[in-house]
Design an enzyme around this catalytic site. Structure first.
Site, PDB file in Angstrom:
ATOM      1  N   GLY A 178       0.804  -1.209   0.000  1.00  0.00           N
ATOM      2  CA  GLY A 178       0.000   0.000   0.000  1.00  0.00           C
ATOM      3  C   GLY A 178       0.839   1.262   0.000  1.00  0.00           C
ATOM      4  O   GLY A 178       1.952   1.307  -0.537  1.00  0.00           O
ATOM      5  N   SER A 179       0.322   2.295   0.641  1.00  0.00           N
ATOM      6  CA  SER A 179       0.933   3.627   0.538  1.00  0.00           C
ATOM      7  C   SER A 179       2.282   3.757   1.220  1.00  0.00           C
ATOM      8  O   SER A 179       2.970   4.764   1.024  1.00  0.00           O
ATOM      9  CB  SER A 179      -0.032   4.679   1.094  1.00  0.00           C
ATOM     10  N   THR A 180       2.687   2.770   2.034  1.00  0.00           N
ATOM     11  CA  THR A 180       4.047   2.854   2.583  1.00  0.00           C
ATOM     12  C   THR A 180       5.074   2.819   1.453  1.00  0.00           C
ATOM     13  O   THR A 180       6.185   3.330   1.602  1.00  0.00           O
ATOM     14  CB  THR A 180       4.324   1.704   3.566  1.00  0.00           C
TER      15      THR A 180
END
Length: 558
Positions: A270-272
């Site tokens: 995801g956004s990490t």
């Protein structure tokens, strides 16, 4: 009357006959109980058991995590057992858990060695001894025990009943020549070996596990994991994957839900992953901290459309793209670098190859078969590439430690040793800009619920939809939070991950990372900060990011 003198010769003869019979019988009994029918067999078994000593495993402060204890196992030489049915019945009375038919079959064999019961208690040994069954023997063995139980289970792994390493560090020990020493008969006890020092801190591990267990229950998640990594040495200070198992009962390790999610599991992060994309863009020189990208409209590619979750509907600067977690802006930055540049960057950051550590268990990343522009756009914000959480954490550590890629290790390592193996993958200036945007995210972005006063945290949230039946599910999420402690002079990276957390009334029904993984991280930091030697400073540092101050980063608008 019969005169006594006439009976004496006959009595003497009778006494001699019976005496000879008893002497013959006694000699036979002594022979049966003292002879060694097959010394090679018993010798091999005895040597094999005594030589299975293993080194003690200790944490970074010398706390014992695995060690040997002496125990007794019971064996039989079936050829010496006179009444096999009676022997099986008597032994079965002491060990009712044994199968009586199987025990009788063992005692009926023609070979010279069979196991009756491994690792018995002193009381059980005494009970068997009192039975006085011929052909029963006792063999000293080493039994592996784990005094801290569940703590560090996936790292330690376990040893089987023969004291052979089957998983984790235990298996790693065997691969380092322990079996060769055993075969040569050079090991009789753990005292013959130097203890193995792990990078793990048992205290930190206990605290992380407790907070993670509480989060698992609170958010009704399917599973959870957390990892603490020293950014300067690559040492793994804590490693927790739930559900876990007790190495003292290794059968539980085979349950599918008890896998090591940090190294064996692979996930779309995801956004990490946007932290990697941002660092790549800034380091390439094609994007600057004050660069602006249009995020006012969804990004279209053929029939596919990339949009933002709660987007701002306007052009965004690089820091704004990061703290508002803009998929559109991140994808545009990746396109500015190009497909080949993107692949090359992820390659040198260790995201396209299997992560290798001391643990033998690991998984290959799941990469697209064909990698085009659309793949670069989606991978830029964490979809379309599945990696082990540990390798994503190691790459993030390089983003904030000055740009040095350091191979993670479960063994204790000095900073000097780490420096010798480190590879410079980013400019130090890029690393400072990444620390800046990660701290900004804790102050004004999605990471505010993890910002514990006094620790000057930075970080990045990540929420990814799980692939169920070949399609992304809107309701089954994997939430992650990557925290930097502290953001101005990082010492540790803390990854927190929750698998399928549920929305709660207090989270207004939301199940995204900012509502569960981020606050869980905050609670963990409060517990482990003092243990890690992180000083609480309630006065904000002066000029923590001097390069950014010189550049004059654009202000962030709401």
């Amino acid at each position: 009357m019969v005169r006594p003198e006439k009976l004496e010769p006959r009595m003497v003869l009778l006494a001699l006959v019976f005496g000879g019979m008893f002497a013959t019988l006694l000699g036979r009994i002594i022979q049966i109980n003292t002879r060694i029918e097959d010394p090679a067999t018993i010798g091999r078994m005895t040597q094999g058991s005594i030589s299975t000593a293993r080194p003690t495993i200790v944490d970074r402060h010398g706390v014992t995590m695995a060690t040997d204890v002496k125990t007794i196992s019971i064996f039989a030489d079936p050829r010496k057992v006179i009444d096999k049915d009676e022997a099986a019945e008597l032994i079965n009375a002491v060990f009712p858990e044994l199968d009586g038919r199987d025990l009788r079959d063992k005692l009926g064999k023609k070979n010279g060695f069979v196991w009756i019961k491994r690792e018995v208690t002193p009381k059980q040994q005494a009970e068997i001894h009192r039975l006085g069954i011929p052909g029963i023997g006792y063999l000293p063995e080493n039994k592996r025990v784990y005094p801290n139980g569940l703590a560090g289970a996936h790292v330690l792994g376990f040893a089987n009943i023969d004291n052979v390493g089957i998983a984790g560090i235990e298996k790693y020990i065997d691969s380092q020549g322990l079996n060769d020493l055993k075969g040569a008969g050079l090991l009789q006890s753990a005292g013959d070996l130097k203890p193995l020092e792990l990078a793990l801190d048992v205290r930190v591990t206990h605290a992380v596990r407790e907070e993670l267990t509480a989060a698992l229950d609170k958010y009704k998640a399917r599973a959870a994991a957390a990892l603490v990594l020293d950014v300067d040495t690559g040492e793994i200070i804590a490693h927790v994957s739930l559900p876990d198992y007790d190495p003292n009962n290794p059968g539980d390790a085979l349950k599918p839900d008890n896998i090591n999610r940090l190294q064996v599991g692979v996930y779309e992060m995801g956004s990490t992953f946007k932290a990697l994309t941002t660092a790549m863009a800034l380091d390439s020189g094609k994007v600057r901290l004050n660069s602006v990208f249009d995020a006012s409209q969804p990004l279209r590619y053929g029939r596919f459309k990339i949009g933002d979750y709660k987007g701002k509907g306007r052009p965004l600067s690089v820091p704004e793209i990061f703290i508002y977690s803009s998929n559109i802006g991140t994808a545009r930055m990746a396109l500015a670098v190009g497909v080949e540049g993107h692949k090359a960057f992820l390659k040198k950051m260790g995201q396209l190859d299997r992560m290798r550590t001391e643990l033998p268990e690991s998984s290959e990343p799941i990469k697209p078969a064909k990698w085009g522009e659309l793949n670069t756009m989606t991978i830029a914000f964490g979809h379309g590439l599945a990696v082990a959480p540990l390798q994503a954490t190691a790459a993030t550590a390089a983003l904030v430690n000055g740009g040095r890629m350091i191979q993670p290790t479960y063994l204790k390592r000095t900073r000097e040793e780490a420096e010798q193996a480190a590879v410079q993958v980013l400019k130090p200036e890029t690393s400072q800009m990444m620390r800046y945007v990660m701290r900004l995210n804790a102050e004004k972005g999605s990471a505010t619920r993890a910002d514990i006063p006094g620790y000057y945290l930075g970080g990045k949230t990540g929420t990814s939809e799980k692939v169920i039946g070949g399609r992304y599910s809107k309701t089954r999420l994997l939430t992650t939070f990557m925290a930097v402690m502290p953001a101005d002079k990082p010492r540790y990276i803390l990854l927190t991950m929750l698998d399928e957390p549920k929305g709660l009334p207090e989270t207004h029904g939301y199940a995204t990372s900012g509502w569960n993984a981020a606050p869980t991280t905050g609670r963990i930091v409060e517990r482990i900060g003092p243990m890690l030697g992180l000083e609480t400073k309630f006065e904000l540092p002066q000029q923590p990011f001097p390069l950014v101050a010189r550049i004059g980063a654009m202000p962030v608008r709401q």
